[in-house]
Design a protein around this motif. Structure first.
Motif, mmCIF file in Angstrom:
data_model
loop_
_atom_site.group_PDB
_atom_site.id
_atom_site.type_symbol
_atom_site.label_atom_id
_atom_site.label_comp_id
_atom_site.label_asym_id
_atom_site.label_seq_id
_atom_site.Cartn_x
_atom_site.Cartn_y
_atom_site.Cartn_z
ATOM 1 N N ASP A 1 -2.958 -2.639 11.079
ATOM 2 C CA ASP A 1 -2.158 -1.704 10.275
ATOM 3 C C ASP A 1 -3.006 -0.538 9.790
ATOM 4 O O ASP A 1 -2.590 0.626 9.850
ATOM 5 N N CYS A 2 -4.211 -0.843 9.310
ATOM 6 C CA CYS A 2 -5.079 0.215 8.774
ATOM 7 C C CYS A 2 -5.597 1.135 9.881
ATOM 8 O O CYS A 2 -5.724 2.349 9.683
ATOM 9 N N SER B 1 -10.369 -2.394 7.069
ATOM 10 C CA SER B 1 -9.077 -2.517 6.393
ATOM 11 C C SER B 1 -9.298 -2.465 4.883
ATOM 12 O O SER B 1 -10.406 -2.651 4.397
ATOM 13 N N ALA C 1 -5.519 -6.064 3.736
ATOM 14 C CA ALA C 1 -4.548 -5.509 4.680
ATOM 15 C C ALA C 1 -4.940 -5.869 6.106
ATOM 16 O O ALA C 1 -6.090 -6.227 6.386
ATOM 17 N N SER C 2 -4.000 -5.771 7.000
ATOM 18 C CA SER C 2 -4.262 -6.034 8.416
ATOM 19 C C SER C 2 -5.123 -4.921 9.011
ATOM 20 O O SER C 2 -4.891 -3.730 8.747
ATOM 21 N N CYS D 1 -2.996 3.702 10.675
ATOM 22 C CA CYS D 1 -2.395 4.373 9.521
ATOM 23 C C CYS D 1 -2.933 5.797 9.361
ATOM 24 O O CYS D 1 -4.156 6.009 9.336
ATOM 25 N N CYS E 1 0.835 -1.207 0.000
ATOM 26 C CA CYS E 1 0.000 0.000 0.000
ATOM 27 C C CYS E 1 0.869 1.255 0.000
ATOM 28 O O CYS E 1 2.084 1.179 0.207
ATOM 29 N N LYS F 1 2.632 -0.886 3.834
ATOM 30 C CA LYS F 1 2.138 -2.095 4.481
ATOM 31 C C LYS F 1 1.756 -3.144 3.427
ATOM 32 O O LYS F 1 1.503 -2.828 2.265
ATOM 33 N N THR F 2 1.682 -4.390 3.865
ATOM 34 C CA THR F 2 1.459 -5.516 2.968
ATOM 35 C C THR F 2 0.008 -5.991 2.988
ATOM 36 O O THR F 2 -0.595 -6.116 4.049
ATOM 37 N N LYS G 1 -5.427 6.372 6.346
ATOM 38 C CA LYS G 1 -6.712 5.661 6.311
ATOM 39 C C LYS G 1 -7.849 6.517 5.744
ATOM 40 O O LYS G 1 -8.673 6.017 4.969
#
Length: 199
Positions: A95-96, A111, A91-92, A99, A69, A73-74, A102
């Protein structure tokens, strides 16, 4: 048709030129799989209109089979192909949630998800070809040919064949092409800059 032409006449096109209606993943995969260069605009509706990140803002890593992203992030996938012929990369949530991007990525979702067509590799090949001079030349040649067909439909009512069989269709089309070329020839007598194209 490509296979039949190769089998019967030992002819195979090096490139195939068409409009966006033929730029679907399935058709592009067939063209690329047949060893033909697609000079076809990709039918792509992945661009978002709500000012959030589109799929093009995410980088696909083919070897790892993940998307990265804009925040680095993956997004991973199970590899399951849905009924819409797409694979989802997710995405996790953690993580989102943390972020700062977002609000411009997935403001209404826990996510971010990115959909990848099962034939996206072929679509990527077509996208790369769209940036070449050869593609631009093919596009101009296609427009010149299609303009003639559009003229037949619009000004001569040539929307469907009225005679049956291949010979009937051939004769009918030849007559329509003769009329079109005679009109073009007459116009050229008045304006030498108009080019005659034989159908």
């Amino acid at each position: 048709m490509v296979e039949r032409t190769k089998r019967r006449f030992d002819l195979k096109p090096k490139r195939l030129v068409a409009d966006t209606a033929y730029g679907t993943g399935k058709f592009l995969a067939f063209v690329v799989g047949a060893g033909i260069t697609p000079h076809i605009p990709v039918w792509d509706k992945s661009t978002r209109e709500d000012n959030t990140f589109s799929r093009a803002d995410f980088v696909f890593k083919k070897r790892r089979d993940v998307y990265i992203c804009p925040a680095g992030k993956t997004l991973i996938t199970t590899g399951h192909v849905s009924t819409d012929h797409a694979i989802r990369y997710i995405a996790s949530v953690l993580d989102c949630r943390a972020c700062p991007l977002k609000p411009t990525c997935c403001p209404n979702m826990p996510s971010r998800r990115v959909l990848r067509d099962v034939n996206e590799d072929a679509r990527d090949i077509a996208r790369r070809k769209m940036k070449t001079k050869a593609f631009l030349k093919s596009r101009d040649e296609r427009k010149r040919v299609e303009m003639r067909f559009a003229h037949l439909k619009t000004h001569h009512g040539f929307e469907r064949m009225r005679l049956r069989g291949l010979s009937g269709a051939r004769d009918e089309f030849h007559l329509a092409a003769i009329v079109q070329n005679l009109k073009t020839m007459a116009l050229r007598l008045l304006s030498p800059s108009i080019e005659i194209v034989h159908a």
